[in-house]
Design a protein around this motif. Structure first.
Motif, PDB file in Angstrom:
ATOM      1  N   MET A 144       0.815  -1.056   0.019  1.00  0.00           N
ATOM      2  CA  MET A 144      -0.041   0.135  -0.199  1.00  0.00           C
ATOM      3  C   MET A 144       0.858   1.340  -0.043  1.00  0.00           C
ATOM      4  O   MET A 144       0.462   2.134  -0.619  1.00  0.00           O
ATOM      5  N   GLU A 145       1.906   1.302   0.627  1.00  0.00           N
ATOM      6  CA  GLU A 145       2.917   2.410   0.812  1.00  0.00           C
ATOM      7  C   GLU A 145       3.426   2.718  -0.693  1.00  0.00           C
ATOM      8  O   GLU A 145       3.502   3.726  -0.963  1.00  0.00           O
ATOM      9  N   PHE A 146       3.704   1.634  -1.464  1.00  0.00           N
ATOM     10  CA  PHE A 146       4.075   2.052  -2.877  1.00  0.00           C
ATOM     11  C   PHE A 146       3.093   2.489  -3.708  1.00  0.00           C
ATOM     12  O   PHE A 146       3.510   3.654  -4.278  1.00  0.00           O
ATOM     13  N   LEU A 147       1.899   2.195  -3.342  1.00  0.00           N
ATOM     14  CA  LEU A 147       0.717   2.892  -4.393  1.00  0.00           C
ATOM     15  C   LEU A 147       0.552   4.460  -4.106  1.00  0.00           C
ATOM     16  O   LEU A 147       0.281   5.246  -4.783  1.00  0.00           O
ATOM     17  N   VAL A 148       0.588   4.574  -2.567  1.00  0.00           N
ATOM     18  CA  VAL A 148       0.261   5.773  -2.265  1.00  0.00           C
ATOM     19  C   VAL A 148       1.309   6.836  -2.346  1.00  0.00           C
ATOM     20  O   VAL A 148       1.135   7.917  -2.811  1.00  0.00           O
ATOM     21  N   LYS A 149       2.724   6.471  -2.396  1.00  0.00           N
ATOM     22  CA  LYS A 149       3.687   7.229  -2.612  1.00  0.00           C
ATOM     23  C   LYS A 149       3.978   7.422  -3.910  1.00  0.00           C
ATOM     24  O   LYS A 149       4.119   8.622  -4.492  1.00  0.00           O
ATOM     25  N   ALA A 150       3.570   6.476  -4.924  1.00  0.00           N
ATOM     26  CA  ALA A 150       3.743   6.758  -6.440  1.00  0.00           C
ATOM     27  C   ALA A 150       2.596   7.716  -6.643  1.00  0.00           C
ATOM     28  O   ALA A 150       2.733   8.607  -7.473  1.00  0.00           O
ATOM     29  N   HIS A 185      11.823   7.615   1.090  1.00  0.00           N
ATOM     30  CA  HIS A 185      12.297   8.056   2.472  1.00  0.00           C
ATOM     31  C   HIS A 185      13.599   8.867   2.730  1.00  0.00           C
ATOM     32  O   HIS A 185      13.540   9.832   3.609  1.00  0.00           O
ATOM     33  N   ALA A 186      14.568   8.674   1.590  1.00  0.00           N
ATOM     34  CA  ALA A 186      15.638   9.327   1.617  1.00  0.00           C
ATOM     35  C   ALA A 186      15.734   9.866  -0.064  1.00  0.00           C
ATOM     36  O   ALA A 186      16.951   9.367  -0.517  1.00  0.00           O
ATOM     37  N   PRO A 187      15.149  10.589  -0.466  1.00  0.00           N
ATOM     38  CA  PRO A 187      15.136  11.071  -2.060  1.00  0.00           C
ATOM     39  C   PRO A 187      16.712  11.470  -2.175  1.00  0.00           C
ATOM     40  O   PRO A 187      17.132  12.333  -1.556  1.00  0.00           O
ATOM     41  N   THR A 188      16.929  11.275  -3.270  1.00  0.00           N
ATOM     42  CA  THR A 188      18.066  11.627  -4.061  1.00  0.00           C
ATOM     43  C   THR A 188      17.955  12.212  -5.500  1.00  0.00           C
ATOM     44  O   THR A 188      16.865  11.917  -6.084  1.00  0.00           O
ATOM     45  N   LEU A 189      18.533  13.208  -5.816  1.00  0.00           N
ATOM     46  CA  LEU A 189      18.305  13.979  -7.305  1.00  0.00           C
ATOM     47  C   LEU A 189      18.251  13.116  -8.471  1.00  0.00           C
ATOM     48  O   LEU A 189      17.479  13.075  -9.303  1.00  0.00           O
ATOM     49  N   VAL A 190      19.515  12.195  -8.562  1.00  0.00           N
ATOM     50  CA  VAL A 190      19.821  11.707  -9.789  1.00  0.00           C
ATOM     51  C   VAL A 190      18.771  10.679 -10.004  1.00  0.00           C
ATOM     52  O   VAL A 190      18.388  10.777 -11.434  1.00  0.00           O
ATOM     53  N   ILE A 199       9.091  16.702   0.368  1.00  0.00           N
ATOM     54  CA  ILE A 199       8.059  17.134   1.172  1.00  0.00           C
ATOM     55  C   ILE A 199       7.369  16.173   1.840  1.00  0.00           C
ATOM     56  O   ILE A 199       7.112  16.444   3.154  1.00  0.00           O
ATOM     57  N   LEU A 200       7.295  14.704   1.327  1.00  0.00           N
ATOM     58  CA  LEU A 200       6.356  13.929   1.969  1.00  0.00           C
ATOM     59  C   LEU A 200       7.340  13.080   3.032  1.00  0.00           C
ATOM     60  O   LEU A 200       6.549  12.241   3.790  1.00  0.00           O
TER      61      LEU A 200
END
Length: 158
Positions: free
Chosen positions: A1-7, A94-99, A156-157
């Motif tokens: 469920m986390e995958f779908l919500v995040k997407a 949870h720890a986004p990176t730009l690339v 932001i999330l």
């Protein structure tokens, strides 16, 4: 469920930022934003087996094509966010990176150049348009914004 919500959230946020970018270009430089009704017309003709049009503007209009185009626009943004999460994992959110976000943003350019634009009659990478180079540069800039939007929305999330 986390995958779908995040997407859904990340894809929608990135797509909304792309729309704000288009609005900025329109207000500052009078560059017309994408016509999502014509994209909806293209999508609406797909079920009948019509994938390529000589000129999508000359194709038969469809009821609700503007709504279809807008839904498709956001669905594609969500699908690309899902691809990002599928490749880099939900841990990326949870720890986004730009690339990774920019990589996905740049891959989306190819979809426009090799699927959408030819299908709508503009040719590969808008080669059938008089302002093909301008369209290509706008595509690169816009999809850079989309990639940044993936990253910023994830930040932001988190």
């Amino acid at each position: 469920m986390e995958f779908l919500v995040k997407a859904v959230l990340i894809g929608s946020g990135a797509t909304a930022l792309l729309d704000l970018w288009a609005l900025l270009l329109f207000r500052v430089f009078a560059i017309a934003p994408p016509n999502w009704a014509l994209v909806g017309r293209w999508v609406g003709h797909l079920p009948s087996g019509r994938f390529v049009h000589e000129d999508i503007a000359a194709a038969s209009p469809l009821e609700g094509e503007r709504a279809i185009g807008w839904v498709f626009h956001y669905a594609v943004g969500i699908a690309f966010a899902a691809a990002l999460l599928a490749i880099w994992g939900t841990g990326w959110a949870h720890a986004p990176t730009l690339v990774p976000a920019l990589i996905v943003g740049y891959v989306t350019i190819a979809c426009g150049w090799f699927i959408l634009q030819p299908g709508m009659g503009a040719g590969v990478a808008a080669s059938r348009r008089a302002n093909a180079m301008q369209i290509r540069l706008l595509n690169i800039a816009g999809h850079t914004v989309f990639g940044l939007g993936l990253y910023l929305t994830a930040l932001i999330l988190r």
